[in-house]
Design a protein around this motif. Structure first.
Motif, PDB file in Angstrom:
ATOM      1  N   LYS C 329     -23.208  30.072 -50.180  1.00  0.00           N
ATOM      2  CA  LYS C 329     -22.790  31.396 -50.644  1.00  0.00           C
ATOM      3  C   LYS C 329     -21.454  31.781 -50.037  1.00  0.00           C
ATOM      4  O   LYS C 329     -20.577  32.300 -50.710  1.00  0.00           O
ATOM      5  CB  LYS C 329     -23.849  32.432 -50.281  1.00  0.00           C
ATOM      6  CG  LYS C 329     -24.984  32.455 -51.268  1.00  0.00           C
ATOM      7  CD  LYS C 329     -26.002  33.491 -50.862  1.00  0.00           C
ATOM      8  CE  LYS C 329     -27.328  33.135 -51.471  1.00  0.00           C
ATOM      9  NZ  LYS C 329     -28.408  33.947 -50.968  1.00  0.00           N
ATOM     10  N   LYS C 330     -21.325  31.520 -48.739  1.00  0.00           N
ATOM     11  CA  LYS C 330     -20.072  31.869 -48.055  1.00  0.00           C
ATOM     12  C   LYS C 330     -18.912  31.079 -48.655  1.00  0.00           C
ATOM     13  O   LYS C 330     -17.844  31.611 -48.929  1.00  0.00           O
ATOM     14  CB  LYS C 330     -20.192  31.577 -46.554  1.00  0.00           C
ATOM     15  CG  LYS C 330     -21.158  32.488 -45.841  1.00  0.00           C
ATOM     16  CD  LYS C 330     -20.560  33.875 -45.596  1.00  0.00           C
ATOM     17  CE  LYS C 330     -21.639  34.874 -45.177  1.00  0.00           C
ATOM     18  NZ  LYS C 330     -22.306  35.549 -46.297  1.00  0.00           N
ATOM     19  N   LYS C 331     -19.174  29.793 -48.879  1.00  0.00           N
ATOM     20  CA  LYS C 331     -18.128  28.935 -49.415  1.00  0.00           C
ATOM     21  C   LYS C 331     -17.716  29.439 -50.807  1.00  0.00           C
ATOM     22  O   LYS C 331     -16.530  29.571 -51.116  1.00  0.00           O
ATOM     23  CB  LYS C 331     -18.677  27.512 -49.517  1.00  0.00           C
ATOM     24  CG  LYS C 331     -17.627  26.456 -49.744  1.00  0.00           C
ATOM     25  CD  LYS C 331     -18.242  25.074 -49.573  1.00  0.00           C
ATOM     26  CE  LYS C 331     -17.524  24.103 -50.474  1.00  0.00           C
ATOM     27  NZ  LYS C 331     -18.366  23.026 -50.934  1.00  0.00           N
ATOM     28  N   PHE C 332     -18.700  29.744 -51.609  1.00  0.00           N
ATOM     29  CA  PHE C 332     -18.465  30.222 -52.960  1.00  0.00           C
ATOM     30  C   PHE C 332     -17.687  31.541 -52.921  1.00  0.00           C
ATOM     31  O   PHE C 332     -16.785  31.770 -53.718  1.00  0.00           O
ATOM     32  CB  PHE C 332     -19.816  30.414 -53.650  1.00  0.00           C
ATOM     33  CG  PHE C 332     -19.712  30.609 -55.132  1.00  0.00           C
ATOM     34  CD1 PHE C 332     -19.297  29.566 -55.936  1.00  0.00           C
ATOM     35  CD2 PHE C 332     -20.048  31.819 -55.709  1.00  0.00           C
ATOM     36  CE1 PHE C 332     -19.204  29.742 -57.299  1.00  0.00           C
ATOM     37  CE2 PHE C 332     -19.958  31.999 -57.072  1.00  0.00           C
ATOM     38  CZ  PHE C 332     -19.532  30.964 -57.864  1.00  0.00           C
ATOM     39  N   TYR C 333     -18.032  32.369 -51.943  1.00  0.00           N
ATOM     40  CA  TYR C 333     -17.356  33.665 -51.796  1.00  0.00           C
ATOM     41  C   TYR C 333     -15.857  33.465 -51.618  1.00  0.00           C
ATOM     42  O   TYR C 333     -15.043  34.113 -52.262  1.00  0.00           O
ATOM     43  CB  TYR C 333     -17.942  34.398 -50.582  1.00  0.00           C
ATOM     44  CG  TYR C 333     -17.254  35.702 -50.258  1.00  0.00           C
ATOM     45  CD1 TYR C 333     -17.580  36.864 -50.951  1.00  0.00           C
ATOM     46  CD2 TYR C 333     -16.286  35.766 -49.265  1.00  0.00           C
ATOM     47  CE1 TYR C 333     -16.949  38.051 -50.664  1.00  0.00           C
ATOM     48  CE2 TYR C 333     -15.658  36.956 -48.970  1.00  0.00           C
ATOM     49  CZ  TYR C 333     -15.986  38.098 -49.670  1.00  0.00           C
ATOM     50  OH  TYR C 333     -15.364  39.277 -49.384  1.00  0.00           O
ATOM     51  N   PHE C 334     -15.497  32.527 -50.753  1.00  0.00           N
ATOM     52  CA  PHE C 334     -14.067  32.320 -50.506  1.00  0.00           C
ATOM     53  C   PHE C 334     -13.383  31.622 -51.669  1.00  0.00           C
ATOM     54  O   PHE C 334     -12.249  31.926 -52.002  1.00  0.00           O
ATOM     55  CB  PHE C 334     -13.862  31.542 -49.202  1.00  0.00           C
ATOM     56  CG  PHE C 334     -14.122  32.396 -48.002  1.00  0.00           C
ATOM     57  CD1 PHE C 334     -13.281  33.465 -47.710  1.00  0.00           C
ATOM     58  CD2 PHE C 334     -15.223  32.174 -47.193  1.00  0.00           C
ATOM     59  CE1 PHE C 334     -13.525  34.280 -46.614  1.00  0.00           C
ATOM     60  CE2 PHE C 334     -15.476  32.984 -46.102  1.00  0.00           C
ATOM     61  CZ  PHE C 334     -14.621  34.041 -45.813  1.00  0.00           C
ATOM     62  N   GLU C 335     -14.096  30.709 -52.300  1.00  0.00           N
ATOM     63  CA  GLU C 335     -13.504  30.020 -53.450  1.00  0.00           C
ATOM     64  C   GLU C 335     -13.232  30.975 -54.599  1.00  0.00           C
ATOM     65  O   GLU C 335     -12.240  30.862 -55.300  1.00  0.00           O
ATOM     66  CB  GLU C 335     -14.441  28.912 -53.931  1.00  0.00           C
ATOM     67  CG  GLU C 335     -14.328  27.643 -53.123  1.00  0.00           C
ATOM     68  CD  GLU C 335     -15.323  26.591 -53.586  1.00  0.00           C
ATOM     69  OE1 GLU C 335     -15.332  25.519 -52.998  1.00  0.00           O
ATOM     70  OE2 GLU C 335     -16.100  26.864 -54.523  1.00  0.00           O
ATOM     71  N   MET C 336     -14.152  31.926 -54.795  1.00  0.00           N
ATOM     72  CA  MET C 336     -14.049  32.808 -55.946  1.00  0.00           C
ATOM     73  C   MET C 336     -13.319  34.105 -55.626  1.00  0.00           C
ATOM     74  O   MET C 336     -13.152  34.951 -56.493  1.00  0.00           O
ATOM     75  CB  MET C 336     -15.447  33.151 -56.472  1.00  0.00           C
ATOM     76  CG  MET C 336     -16.222  31.980 -56.995  1.00  0.00           C
ATOM     77  SD  MET C 336     -15.369  31.137 -58.312  1.00  0.00           S
ATOM     78  CE  MET C 336     -15.656  32.284 -59.669  1.00  0.00           C
ATOM     79  N   PHE C 337     -12.962  34.288 -54.379  1.00  0.00           N
ATOM     80  CA  PHE C 337     -12.391  35.563 -53.952  1.00  0.00           C
ATOM     81  C   PHE C 337     -11.258  35.996 -54.878  1.00  0.00           C
ATOM     82  O   PHE C 337     -10.407  35.182 -55.193  1.00  0.00           O
ATOM     83  CB  PHE C 337     -11.881  35.427 -52.509  1.00  0.00           C
ATOM     84  CG  PHE C 337     -11.471  36.725 -51.911  1.00  0.00           C
ATOM     85  CD1 PHE C 337     -12.409  37.577 -51.374  1.00  0.00           C
ATOM     86  CD2 PHE C 337     -10.141  37.118 -51.920  1.00  0.00           C
ATOM     87  CE1 PHE C 337     -12.030  38.784 -50.831  1.00  0.00           C
ATOM     88  CE2 PHE C 337      -9.764  38.326 -51.387  1.00  0.00           C
ATOM     89  CZ  PHE C 337     -10.714  39.166 -50.834  1.00  0.00           C
ATOM     90  N   PRO C 338     -11.152  37.187 -55.369  1.00  0.00           N
ATOM     91  CA  PRO C 338     -12.048  38.316 -55.120  1.00  0.00           C
ATOM     92  C   PRO C 338     -13.073  38.515 -56.235  1.00  0.00           C
ATOM     93  O   PRO C 338     -13.525  39.610 -56.452  1.00  0.00           O
ATOM     94  CB  PRO C 338     -11.073  39.481 -55.106  1.00  0.00           C
ATOM     95  CG  PRO C 338     -10.041  39.079 -56.126  1.00  0.00           C
ATOM     96  CD  PRO C 338     -10.009  37.580 -56.197  1.00  0.00           C
ATOM     97  N   LEU C 339     -13.418  37.449 -56.923  1.00  0.00           N
ATOM     98  CA  LEU C 339     -14.279  37.607 -58.099  1.00  0.00           C
ATOM     99  C   LEU C 339     -15.757  37.383 -57.799  1.00  0.00           C
ATOM    100  O   LEU C 339     -16.580  37.402 -58.692  1.00  0.00           O
ATOM    101  CB  LEU C 339     -13.851  36.611 -59.184  1.00  0.00           C
ATOM    102  CG  LEU C 339     -12.420  36.806 -59.667  1.00  0.00           C
ATOM    103  CD1 LEU C 339     -12.014  35.651 -60.546  1.00  0.00           C
ATOM    104  CD2 LEU C 339     -12.292  38.122 -60.416  1.00  0.00           C
TER     105      LEU C 339
END
Lengths: 259, 295, 357
Positions: C329-339
């Motif tokens: 989740k954390k990884k995905f958060y940064f990859e998709m930031f700010p989406l």
């Protein structure tokens, strides 16, 4: 000898006769449909072929071999693949993985080689992927290739299931209500695919289907079942117009007004 | 005659411990039937029940009967809290997650018991109306402690039987265990049924704990005996209440016979050997019904 | 989110999807090799334990996380591995031979445990494997001529040819090498037909059979592979402790393994390692936080297992995908930031659905 022959099969569940001495033959390269009202025993035939249920009596002859007593996975190994009424995909795997699983019966590797991922395993993997990609191209699944199955729309899942069965490169394909839950467009695709597969790959089809238009369009021969008993068998027009079949679907009165 | 007495006494101790297994198994079965959840912390319910009774008797001077009643009621309340707090959100989750959750719960309860002031990790006992009393028939000496377990188990089962048979809520619970959806349509509050199931099962666990106390004494690890109730429940088919009791008796009697007539070591594994043997022959247990998924 | 242009099928079967992933893993391994240089002996020894437990949990993960078969008796395979290796090396068999033999014997016994699994599922399998664990433990206690019973037995230190593994650092390198090989083998199996067959069995047995997957073959195979790795881990464990007795292989150890794969994250090999690391370091964490606790609580011996139980409960209730799930989740958060949207992972709560209803 016919390509696939069902010989006087019967099965009952706790005193309830689900199938009563049902016999039919499927020839090589034909689409054979089974119709009948709900609870007529159509899916039960599939479950018997797949050895999910044990027959009380009768036999299935596939390419001159009786398969009514073999282990469930052997049925697939011999070249009979199927889809399910309520979709039985491997939900926590991607579309491509599902198709690759269809390739299972063609594997040649053993555990030891796989643990080392030896060159022969690599070649086999590449070969499987080529076949799977062919299926993806054929069924227009490119967009979903690496997606998890659990998140896909129902119609697409149905298509993936058909793809998985195709990836097996079967000789006989059992489709259990392939059109249920599909929209008009998807249904037309399906009808096109089935005809195309039959003509190009020479695969035979055994179909359970409720949509009479589809049945009429693609079937070479049709069998009608009611309460586990065969009531009519023949060309689509013959069977769909058969008074017994009308009676089974519409009841006594409906049949007389319709006829 | 001596051999006869020995056999009777062995059987008696087997039946009495079998009753305990049966009661714990009953706790499993009640919850499993209603919610498809398996409570691996059922043994810890016994520990709690036993410690509550111990405190009531030794510290507050209650009588045995009052303590038995209060411990049973107290555990019922504990079961209600558990169900509301932890288990309700897990209905429909895989067996695996629930098994682990209740194992975690077991750890937590067991070690929390050891942290309660005056409870700790020591072994305790309390006197009951049956302590050191025995019924004599000529040569035959039967301990009242063991007889009491048997009689009280029978009494509890009769009460439960009457509850399931004759009360509205009992019938509602039986209906829910057969078909949840149909039960909802009939206006039964399934959530209330689930709560009540946990209350009853935790209370039965507490009751069993108090009954067991004179035999094993009160200790934070006395709940491990609850593990033996798994073979009992499986033998009984995991969904049949009489089956659970019969399973418990089979395990209890076999164990105590093995303890007397087989070399050392067999007693501890007898239950598991029977279990695995039965499962190989009948995967659904002795009284179970095999279900097949519809495709 | 990255997109990769693939030009041939070879790219599709690579172990590492992106070149950068390969370098990250390489960096990780180099980092693991350098760790003992900066850490003291005690922590290094804890790292060895993490490696050994990880080997066992990778085995259990293949069985439970990938094939969907629960085992509450894995401590038995761990024990069989430990005793086999201890007995063989005491008879003069070289360690390099004893290690795989320990795994193979455990795997062989795993086949027999896999047989009942053909007809049992879910709860019943859990209880049957638990029974198996009890029986093996009792055999270890009673077979005194071979195991020395409850007295336990000494285990020789490890040596391979002229190399000895007596210091903490040396042993750490040994376990690290075995762990890396284990993960590689597991990963290879998972991307081959056998691994896919295992996943198929987990998701739908009926469909798996319709694909030509033999339940008998692949379920027993999953048990055997799983038991093999756990047996290897057990062998190392015995040599690390240099003393073993049946106490080390009780049901509590089986539960510990299960807790590790759940806390780490079911259905991922990362999770197997994260879980092992977390459980091994949990006591350390507790010691570190003891200063901030009320004195009465901090003095309790039951504190550790209470927190341990609480941890299992919290993970299952709030993060069923475990530490690996949090990481993703954390990884995905940064990859998709700010989406990033929280709901992306909402479905996962039902990842492993009950097979009965």
């Amino acid at each position: 000898m016919a390509f696939f022959e069902t010989h006087n099969i019967s099965i009952s569940f706790g005193g309830l006769r689900a199938l009563e001495r049902v016999s039919f033959e499927v020839n090589k390269g034909e689409v054979f449909s089974i119709i009948g009202p709900n609870g007529a025993g159509k899916t039960t035939i599939f479950n018997c072929i797949n050895r999910y249920y044990n027959l009380d009596e009768g036999a299935f002859i596939f390419k001159d071999k009786n398969i009514a007593k073999v282990s469930p996975h052997v049925v697939a190994d011999l070249g009979i693949s199927r889809t399910f009424q309520n979709i039985e995909l491997f939900k926590n795997a991607t579309v491509i993985d599902n198709l690759l699983l269809g390739r299972h019966r063609h594997r040649r590797s053993n555990l030891f080689m796989e643990a080392l991922f030896s060159p022969s395993v690599q070649r086999q993997e590449i070969e499987s992927r080529e076949k799977a990609e062919e299926v993806i191209d054929f069924l227009d699944l490119q967009a979903y290739r690496d997606q998890f199955v659990s998140g896909l729309p129902y119609g697409v899942q149905k298509t993936v299931e058909l793809g998985r069965a195709l990836a097996m490169e079967p000789e006989l394909l059992l489709l259990d209500e392939p059109s249920s839950g599909m929209n008009m467009e998807e249904m037309e695709d399906l009808s096109f695919w089935i005809t195309d597969i039959k003509e190009e790959l020479g695969i035979s089809f055994l179909l359970v289907e409720h949509n009479m238009r589809l049945v009429k369009e693609i079937s070479d021969r049709v069998l009608a079942l009611n309460f586990g008993v065969v009531i009519a068998q023949g060309t689509p027009n013959e069977v769909l117009g058969h008074p017994e079949v009308m009676k089974a679907y519409l009841g006594e009165e409906g049949a007389s007004t319709a006829g | 005659m001596e051999l006869f007495n020995e056999i009777i006494q062995t059987l008696l101790s087997g039946v009495s411990i079998g009753c305990i297994y049966g009661l714990v198994a009953l706790g499993f079965v009640l919850i499993f039937k209603a919610t498809e959840v398996i409570n691996f912390a059922q043994g810890e319910m016994m520990v709690l029940g036993a410690f509550i009774a111990l405190t009531l008797i030794n510290v507050f001077g209650f009588s045995y009967w009052a303590a038995l009643l209060l411990a049973t009621v107290g555990l019922g309340i504990f079961g209600l809290i558990l169900e509301r707090l932890v288990l309700r959100s897990l209905i429909g989750e895989p067996v695996f997650a629930i098994v682990m959750l209740t194992i975690g719960l077991g750890y937590f309860v067991r070690s929390s018991v050891s942290m309660v002031p005056t409870w700790g990790t020591d072994t305790y006992g309390f006197t009951t109306p049956f302590t050191d009393k025995a019924a004599r028939y000529g040569e035959l000496v039967l301990s009242w402690e063991q007889l009491a377990i048997i009689f009280m188990t029978i009494a509890l089962i009769l009460i439960l039987f009457a509850f399931f048979r004759y009360t509205r809520m009992g019938v509602a619970m039986r209906a829910t265990s057969q078909n949840q959806l149909a039960a909802v349509y009939m206006g039964i509050s399934v959530n209330r049924v689930f709560s009540l199931t946990w209350i009853i099962s935790a209370a039965v666990g507490g009751f069993a704990g108090v009954l067991l106390s004179p035999i094993t004494f009160v200790h934070m690890n006395m709940g491990f005996i609850g593990l033996k109730a798994f073979p009992a429940a499986v033998l009984g088919g995991f969904s049949s209440i009489p089956g659970a009791i019969v399973g418990g008796l089979i395990i209890g009697v076999t164990e105590s016979l093995a303890g007397v007539y087989l070399p050392i070591g067999w007693k501890d594994v007898a239950a598991w050997i029977i279990l695995i043997g039965v499962l190989i022959i009948r995967p659904q247990g002795l009284f179970g019904i095999q279900e097949k998924k519809k495709v | 989110m990255r997109f990769l242009m693939k030009r041939n099928y070879n790219q599709d079967i690579q172990l590492f999807k992106y070149r950068s992933t390969f370098f990250w893993y390489l960096a990780l391994i180099i980092g693991c090799c350098l760790l003992p240089l900066v850490l003291d002996d005690y922590i290094t020894s804890q790292l060895s334990f993490i490696c050994m437990y990880s080997i066992a949990t990778v085995g259990l993960m293949l069985l439970t996380g990938y094939t969907g078969q629960i085992s509450m008796g894995h401590a038995a395979f761990f024990g069989i591995g430990a005793y086999t290796s201890a007995i063989l090396t005491s008879k003069g068999v070289p360690f390099l031979l004893a290690l795989p033999t320990a795994g193979l014997l455990a795997g062989f016994i795993g086949i027999f445990i896999g047989l009942p699994a053909l007809r049992l599922s879910g709860l019943y399998l859990a209880i049957a494997t638990m029974g198996f664990g009890f029986i093996v433990d009792e055999v270890l206690v009673r077979w005194e001529s071979l195991t020395n019973g409850n007295m336990g037995m000494m285990v020789d230190p490890v040596s391979i040819g002229p190399l000895t593994f007596e210091t903490e650092v040396q042993f750490y390198y040994l376990t690290l090498v075995v762990l890396v090989l284990t993960i590689l083998a597991a990963k290879n199996i998972l991307r081959s037909p056998t691994g896919r067959a295992m996943i198929a069995i987990r998701d739908s047995e009926v469909a798996a059979q319709a694909m030509g997957i033999s339940m008998a073959k692949y379920k027993t195979m999953a048990f055997a592979i799983s038991a093999f790795f756990t047996g290897v881990a057990g062998s190392l464990y015995g040599h690390k402790l240099t003393f073993i007795n049946p106490e080390s292989f009780t049901i509590l150890v089986s539960i510990e393994f299960l807790a590790m794969i759940i806390i780490g994250g079911l259905g991922s090999l990362h999770g197997a390692v994260y879980g092992a690391a977390f459980i091994i370091f949990l006591p350390q964490l507790i010691i570190m936080t003891k200063d901030y606790m009320p004195k009465y609580l901090a003095d309790q011996t039951g504190l550790e297992s209470a927190l341990y139980g609480l941890m299992i409960m919290l993970f299952i209730l709030f993060e069923p995908m475990g530490i690996y799930g949090i990481w993703r989740k954390k990884k995905f958060y940064f990859e998709m930031f700010p989406l990033y949207k929280k709901d992306t992972f909402k479905k996962e709560k039902k990842y492993f659905k009950a097979e009965r209803h």
